[in-house]
Write a protein that holds these residues in place. Sequence first.
Motif, PDB file in Angstrom:
ATOM      1  N   THR A   1       0.752  -1.379   0.004  1.00 36.74           N
ATOM      2  CA  THR A   1      -0.186  -0.023   0.055  1.00 36.74           C
ATOM      3  C   THR A   1       0.779   1.305   0.164  1.00 36.74           C
ATOM      4  O   THR A   1       2.043   1.393   0.505  1.00 36.74           O
ATOM      5  CB  THR A   1      -1.013   0.047   1.236  1.00 36.74           C
ATOM      6  N   PRO A   2       0.427   2.215  -0.707  1.00 38.45           N
ATOM      7  CA  PRO A   2       1.172   3.411  -0.491  1.00 38.45           C
ATOM      8  C   PRO A   2       0.859   4.192   0.724  1.00 38.45           C
ATOM      9  O   PRO A   2       1.772   5.078   1.061  1.00 38.45           O
ATOM     10  CB  PRO A   2       0.450   4.358  -1.651  1.00 38.45           C
ATOM     11  N   TYR A   3       0.128   3.890   1.504  1.00 36.74           N
ATOM     12  CA  TYR A   3      -0.318   4.632   2.765  1.00 36.74           C
ATOM     13  C   TYR A   3       0.492   3.890   3.874  1.00 36.74           C
ATOM     14  O   TYR A   3      -0.007   2.970   4.593  1.00 36.74           O
ATOM     15  CB  TYR A   3      -1.775   4.840   2.995  1.00 36.74           C
ATOM     16  N   VAL A   4       1.894   4.343   4.073  1.00 41.73           N
ATOM     17  CA  VAL A   4       2.330   3.921   5.357  1.00 41.73           C
ATOM     18  C   VAL A   4       2.992   5.060   6.204  1.00 41.73           C
ATOM     19  O   VAL A   4       3.291   6.129   5.587  1.00 41.73           O
ATOM     20  CB  VAL A   4       3.866   3.177   4.886  1.00 41.73           C
ATOM     21  N   VAL A   5       2.489   5.010   7.313  1.00 45.44           N
ATOM     22  CA  VAL A   5       2.898   6.182   8.430  1.00 45.44           C
ATOM     23  C   VAL A   5       3.715   5.627   9.438  1.00 45.44           C
ATOM     24  O   VAL A   5       3.599   4.564  10.005  1.00 45.44           O
ATOM     25  CB  VAL A   5       1.628   6.824   8.900  1.00 45.44           C
TER      26      VAL A   5
ATOM     27  N   GLN B   1       1.250  12.993   7.511  1.00 46.08           N
ATOM     28  CA  GLN B   1       2.037  11.994   7.126  1.00 46.08           C
ATOM     29  C   GLN B   1       1.205  11.085   6.024  1.00 46.08           C
ATOM     30  O   GLN B   1       1.741  11.052   5.049  1.00 46.08           O
ATOM     31  CB  GLN B   1       2.664  11.039   7.901  1.00 46.08           C
ATOM     32  N   LEU B   2       0.105  11.242   6.017  1.00 43.73           N
ATOM     33  CA  LEU B   2      -0.837  10.500   5.061  1.00 43.73           C
ATOM     34  C   LEU B   2      -0.948  11.351   4.009  1.00 43.73           C
ATOM     35  O   LEU B   2      -0.885  10.820   2.787  1.00 43.73           O
ATOM     36  CB  LEU B   2      -2.303  10.161   5.700  1.00 43.73           C
ATOM     37  N   MET B   3      -1.278  12.621   4.076  1.00 41.90           N
ATOM     38  CA  MET B   3      -1.231  13.466   3.107  1.00 41.90           C
ATOM     39  C   MET B   3       0.042  13.266   2.127  1.00 41.90           C
ATOM     40  O   MET B   3      -0.005  13.547   0.995  1.00 41.90           O
ATOM     41  CB  MET B   3      -1.269  14.837   3.667  1.00 41.90           C
ATOM     42  N   ASP B   4       1.220  13.339   2.948  1.00 45.83           N
ATOM     43  CA  ASP B   4       2.417  13.036   2.241  1.00 45.83           C
ATOM     44  C   ASP B   4       2.599  12.020   1.363  1.00 45.83           C
ATOM     45  O   ASP B   4       3.275  11.902   0.279  1.00 45.83           O
ATOM     46  CB  ASP B   4       3.776  13.241   3.180  1.00 45.83           C
TER      47      ASP B   4
END
Lengths: 709, 577
Positions: A130-134, A154-157
């Motif tokens: 997934t692209p969403y890694v925080v 961070q999710l935004m980034d």
Amino acid sequence: MATSSVSKGCFVFKPNFKKRKISVPIEEYFNEGKNESEDSKLRFETYQVIWQQMKSETEKMQEELNKNLFDSLIKFLQKSHSGFQKNSRDWGCQIKLREIPTAALILGVNVTDHEFTFRSLTEAIQNNVTPYVVKLQARDCPDIKHFLQKLFSQLMDCHVDVESKEEEKDIQKKTHCSMDSLSSWYMNVTQTDQGKPRKKRTSSQWQSPPVVLILKDMESFTTKVLQDFIIISSQHLHEFPLILIFGIATSPVIIHRLLPHAVSSLLCIEIFQSLSCKEHLTTVIDKLLLTTQFPFNLSEKVLQILTSIFLYYDFSIQNFIKGLQLSLLEHFYSQPLSVLCCNLPEAKRRINFLSDNQCENIRRLPSFRRYVEKQATEKQVALLTNERFLKEETQSLLESLHVYHTNYFLVLRCLHQFTSSLPKYPLGRQIRELYCTCLEKNIWDSEEYASALQLLRMLAKDELMTILQKCFSVLNSSSEKQLGSTAKRIEELLAQLQSLDAEVKEEEDASGSQSKGLQKTDLYHLQKSLLEMKELRRTGKKQTKFEVLREKVVNFIDSLVREYLLPPETQPLYEAVYFTAAHTLHEHLNAAPRLALHTALNNPYYYLKNEVLKSEEGCIPNVAPDICIAYKLHLECSRLINLVDWSEAFATVVTAAEKTDANSVTSEERNDIIHARFIRAVSELELLGFVKPTKRKTDHVARLTWGGC
Amino acid sequence: MMNKLELNEDKVLEVRFVGDDDVLNHILDREGGAKFKKERPQLLVNTKKIIKKPEYDLKEDGIEVLKDKNYVEVLGRDVQESLKNGSATVGGNKVYSFQNRKHPEKMAKLASELAKTPRKNVSYSLKNDPEIMTDIPQCSKGHSPSDEVQLKNNDKSEFISTTRVLRKRLIAPRNHSDSESEYSASNSEDDEEVAQEFEEDTNKAILSPKTQAQNRVVSAPVYKATPSKKMKRDKTSDLVEEYFEAHSSSKVLTSDRTLQKLKKAKLDQQTLRNLLSKVSPSFSAELKQLNQQYEQLFHKWMLQLHLGFNIVLYGLGSKRDLLERFRATMLQDSIHIVINGFFPGISVKSILNSITEEVLDHMGTFRNILDQLDWIINKFKEDSSLELFLLIHNLDSQMLRGDKSQQIIAQLSSLRNIYLIASIDHLNAPLMWDHVKQSLYNWLWYETTTYSPYTEETSYENSLLVKQSGSLPLSSLTHVSRSLTPNARGIFRLLIKYQLDNQDNPSYLGLSFQDFYQQCREAFLVNSDLTLRAQLTEFRDHKLIRTKKGTDGVEYLFIPIDNGTLSEFLEKEEEES
């Protein structure tokens, strides 16, 4: 421009632009500061080549070591999210849906290296799941509000679309961060993503990719924050697919200790164990030092210092490698002959271009001198006078050094196979311990070795055979066939051992009949016969075939050790490839600032080599620097020091030191000067942290140290 | 020397102890006979091993045995090897002795030594300053024990802290009367014992701390003569007691003399400097040699900085000049920032500002420090041709030692094209850094003991002791008071006087507002409490008055300036008027 001012503390210096362009190449610093430039350019290049190789090797190794862990983690992530995808009506599934999938990643106590692990883990997840890694750290999240804010930003980034970044920034500013806004944002993003044609990220076929949240240091989070977050997000799980990864330094039990049952039951935890740092170290040593791939070697003391720093201070592989880098640099910087520290063909080529100076350096090497002394007289003369002959000889010596190393590491590994399974590990469990001992001295002279051999003489047959098999594969693993005959010999021994089986049976029969006879005797007779047996065994008359063979094996390995595991000092030219200056390494990596202060204050003679300052231990001459005297006097006091008394004592000592030669100045002025010196000494001691002003009593200072004299 | 001795003793003891055990095993084994073949070789092995290092036996696993001793040994050896620039010949265990505490003997030695050196000096001090030094000659006269005891009783009440020193000076002469030679363990033992007994008999109760100090001195040689485990335990417990003796909550006994009474206490920065400039520096040749040694390292430093390490300098003496020379020789052609950590107004913010504004020519502002840091980091990562040297004097100063500041500086220093070279001086400076910061900093330590005075570092007013700080408040006091109306001056003087009258009262909080108002009224200085309040704001703005709420909720006023300065101010005022 001066760098002291009463109004500011920062001074920027910018040279004018033209000058700045001429930047000095780093090599300049390498050879400057020394008068003769003995191949320093070449040396520096070699340093860089070897260091780059080592670095890439370690990186590769780290990747490999992490691979297993990451693979299983990613598998877990994919699996745990599949339930969410299917959207099934199954009751069990629905229960599961209420639980947040959680991976507990047990990393062990070590903060610094984990950063690297987490970074590569993030990359791996971003590429595969997934692209969403925080990633979140406890430090950034003192409360749930900050926690959510961090998560949000961070999710935004993570969300890669550049064009929408601006407006999102605005959103971020405007919206009050809550789980609601998060999930609506998530819906928004995933839907718009679906609408758009996707260029990359083929690996993630999810319609709604999960959000992975990594808590790097789970233990240091406030429990309240964690609990709140888990409860809230479990409520939103159906619209905001969250997966947690806890980085845990201690043990998995900590999760239950931090979270009450009501909260931890919302998690679906799976535990992953990372490789312990000790194993990591073993691999690093194995790959970087116990190999002929890199010509550079460490001496025993250096290796011991590096491993000690690792084991006693930080458990940090990165620091270990830093130490390695420093020793590499020091070696090339300080040893002119390190130019020969490269692979064999290149070194041979380089020998031909050695300058006269360098030849002289070779002749000056202690190991080479020892070698020369052993030669016949005419050869000695030739070696010492004829450059050509010297170069040829050096080439052959280098070659034999290379052969020595090849054999050395193979035999070392074999010996390690033998000793690593012995009870109580007389030669250490890790190969690095064995390596250290071998580097230090003739290992066969040590008591540990003798006892290890004794233990080896008691090995059972199957143990012996497995060890021999391992040795055989070790010897075969090397591409160079230096020890080919040895491998063959081991094979023979193995065959002999196997053929023993039948004979052993006979032996057993014989002994069985004997024991039968014994059963009927009384105590007295039993004792007697036992004594006889003992007698027999001691003289060793009755050895079984197996025992004979075992003896043979042990003797064989012993002879191998004696032949090949000579300490490196015995090899001519070893100085070129071994870094021995352990003290510099220790000084720069593991310095003792307090010790230095202590010595400087207590024993100024150590630094200022003036005969006046020479004194017995523990006392100080009265001509010593002011600060030393003040320090010495303050050691006599307890917690509080009266400044007046101190200054008087100081004045007494100092006036004694100044002979009455100072007739020119009046006593009044001299007193003032002494007082000023005292003030300076005290304020310096304050700066150093030995005393501090106190308000408990007027004109007193408090001592801040205890003991230390 | 003693350390080694001690170690040897340890070993001897260990051997004997285990040997007994072993013998027992041996006997048992012979009797048992049955397991003979199996046990015996192992036992042989054991005895050998035990003699060598007992730890093996203790830790059954025996694997990663923490070979403490070995480690220390290795380090010790190394230190000895490094003749040039080593940390010390002392070897770690002397400063931080864990295994064998050596303090008692050392203290004794020091005491005897101190007794030796200053005694010579006493005559000088007598001539120069007879008034102050009277106590010392008095003591040094004493030779017969009875005399001493008397003397000690006499001066005990007043100068305890000095007498602590002097006491020790006294002891030594008694042991070997007039001879200045070091006493040997053998011949002085008897005397000491007698003396000790005598001491104990006469005044056990009163002089208990004193006798303890004596015990230490006296017993050291005795210990040497008969080493035993019990004695060792005594020594350590003695040390522990000493610690608690010094740190107990009981009142600390020091003399009550203050600098105020001596007239020479007040030196301002300028006079101090002038005075110090008259002192001819000693050992200049040796110091020069030391400095030259360090200067040879400049190239190496540059190299290592470029290879990704950062450099930290430690050791006694100001490293400012050294770093300045480094700057002058190596950094002329590159951008660099010099940061005076000892400057009282320094902050991370100002460091970051000078990077963004002056180095990167950025005119914007930032929301907070972290934003600024991120911006800088990005800038440096983008442009690899950008290079910046940071020279920080006193990275461990008050202003920079905070966790946040260190974190930010560490993050800066971890950038590939920012090179940091810093100096630390504080004894406990390394404690600032945890593992994370240390790995960010990536330090290489260099010892540069220079013995040069910390002139710049201690030159700022607040870094000096009380006696110095008088001048600035005083001048500002007079300055402010000159600009006041006579009434306001009167009010202020009233408060000063009240505060000075109460300076011996430990429970003095300040003057309550009501009382103050009353007094002012009586002196015809104000006519209502509103006017008084208006006057007070003036003082408050100049930080000359502070208020505190007492337990009863009443407002108390006091002047946050030390009494010496205040009385001096009053004197001056009276002179003027």
